[in-house]
Design a protein around this motif. Structure first.
Motif, PDB file in Angstrom:
ATOM      1  N   UNK A 112     -60.848 -16.179  27.963  1.00 38.04           N
ATOM      2  CA  UNK A 112     -61.680 -15.227  27.235  1.00 38.04           C
ATOM      3  C   UNK A 112     -63.134 -15.542  27.582  1.00 38.04           C
ATOM      4  N   UNK A 113     -63.902 -14.509  27.851  1.00 35.12           N
ATOM      5  CA  UNK A 113     -65.295 -14.652  28.256  1.00 35.12           C
ATOM      6  C   UNK A 113     -66.167 -13.740  27.417  1.00 35.12           C
ATOM      7  N   UNK A 114     -67.454 -14.094  27.305  1.00 29.68           N
ATOM      8  CA  UNK A 114     -68.395 -13.196  26.630  1.00 29.68           C
ATOM      9  C   UNK A 114     -69.720 -13.182  27.368  1.00 29.68           C
ATOM     10  N   UNK A 115     -70.391 -12.053  27.248  1.00 31.28           N
ATOM     11  CA  UNK A 115     -71.721 -11.844  27.822  1.00 31.28           C
ATOM     12  C   UNK A 115     -72.569 -11.273  26.707  1.00 31.28           C
ATOM     13  N   UNK A 116     -73.675 -11.933  26.405  1.00 30.53           N
ATOM     14  CA  UNK A 116     -74.503 -11.445  25.303  1.00 30.53           C
ATOM     15  C   UNK A 116     -75.952 -11.319  25.730  1.00 30.53           C
ATOM     16  N   UNK A 117     -76.568 -10.274  25.218  1.00 32.19           N
ATOM     17  CA  UNK A 117     -78.000 -10.055  25.344  1.00 32.19           C
ATOM     18  C   UNK A 117     -78.462  -9.851  23.904  1.00 32.19           C
ATOM     19  N   UNK A 118     -78.851 -10.949  23.209  1.00 31.44           N
ATOM     20  CA  UNK A 118     -79.157 -10.871  21.779  1.00 31.44           C
ATOM     21  C   UNK A 118     -80.063  -9.694  21.417  1.00 31.44           C
ATOM     22  N   UNK A 119     -79.647  -8.988  20.368  1.00 32.92           N
ATOM     23  CA  UNK A 119     -80.384  -7.820  19.910  1.00 32.92           C
ATOM     24  C   UNK A 119     -80.024  -6.546  20.640  1.00 32.92           C
ATOM     25  N   UNK A 120     -79.259  -6.671  21.732  1.00 32.11           N
ATOM     26  CA  UNK A 120     -78.917  -5.486  22.526  1.00 32.11           C
ATOM     27  C   UNK A 120     -77.424  -5.228  22.567  1.00 32.11           C
ATOM     28  N   UNK A 121     -76.652  -6.217  23.078  1.00 32.50           N
ATOM     29  CA  UNK A 121     -75.220  -5.995  23.216  1.00 32.50           C
ATOM     30  C   UNK A 121     -74.487  -7.309  23.438  1.00 32.50           C
ATOM     31  N   UNK A 122     -73.203  -7.258  23.175  1.00 32.70           N
ATOM     32  CA  UNK A 122     -72.298  -8.357  23.502  1.00 32.70           C
ATOM     33  C   UNK A 122     -71.017  -7.742  24.038  1.00 32.70           C
TER      34      UNK A 122
END
Length: 119
Positions: A70-80
């Motif tokens: 399982x992986x995640x990509x986050x751009x805080x305040x924008x999207x995950x």
């Protein structure tokens, strides 16, 4: 209850797990707790299960890594984004450790280790 399980549109292992989670949320558990406890319970009953789950209400993503990636990509305040594998070559993808609960919002990602069920 059996009648709720039998009323599900799909009768497969995912439907059973969904019914177990719904039973917990209907009884008052919040979604992360319901998902974590269900994964622990199913893993204890069926050792070796691969229990990567993902549930969202449109604002929060709750997911588990249990026996698979399982992986995640986050751009805080924008999207995950949460996925079984990165879908592009962005270097910001992070792998979720096995046996972990992920709870993500637009501002934060919280990773909580899930304990292996005791025999």
């Amino acid at each position: 209850p059996a009648e709720r399980l039998l009323a599900l549109a799909a009768r497969n292992d995912s439907a059973l797990i969904w019914a177990l989670i719904r039973h917990r949320t209907d009884a008052g558990d919040d979604v992360p707790r319901a998902v974590a406890e269900t994964v622990r319970e199913v893993a204890a009953a069926a050792p070796g299960s691969r229990l990567n789950l993902l549930l969202t209400d449109g604002e929060t993503i709750t997911a588990t890594a249990w026996g698979d990636t399982l992986w995640y990509l986050t751009m805080p305040g924008r999207r995950t984004a949460v996925a079984s594998e990165p879908y592009d070559d962005d270097p910001l993808w992070r792998e979720v450790p096995d046996r972990t609960l992920l709870v993500a919002t637009s501002t934060d990602v919280l990773l909580t280790p899930l304990k292996e069920p005791t025999a």
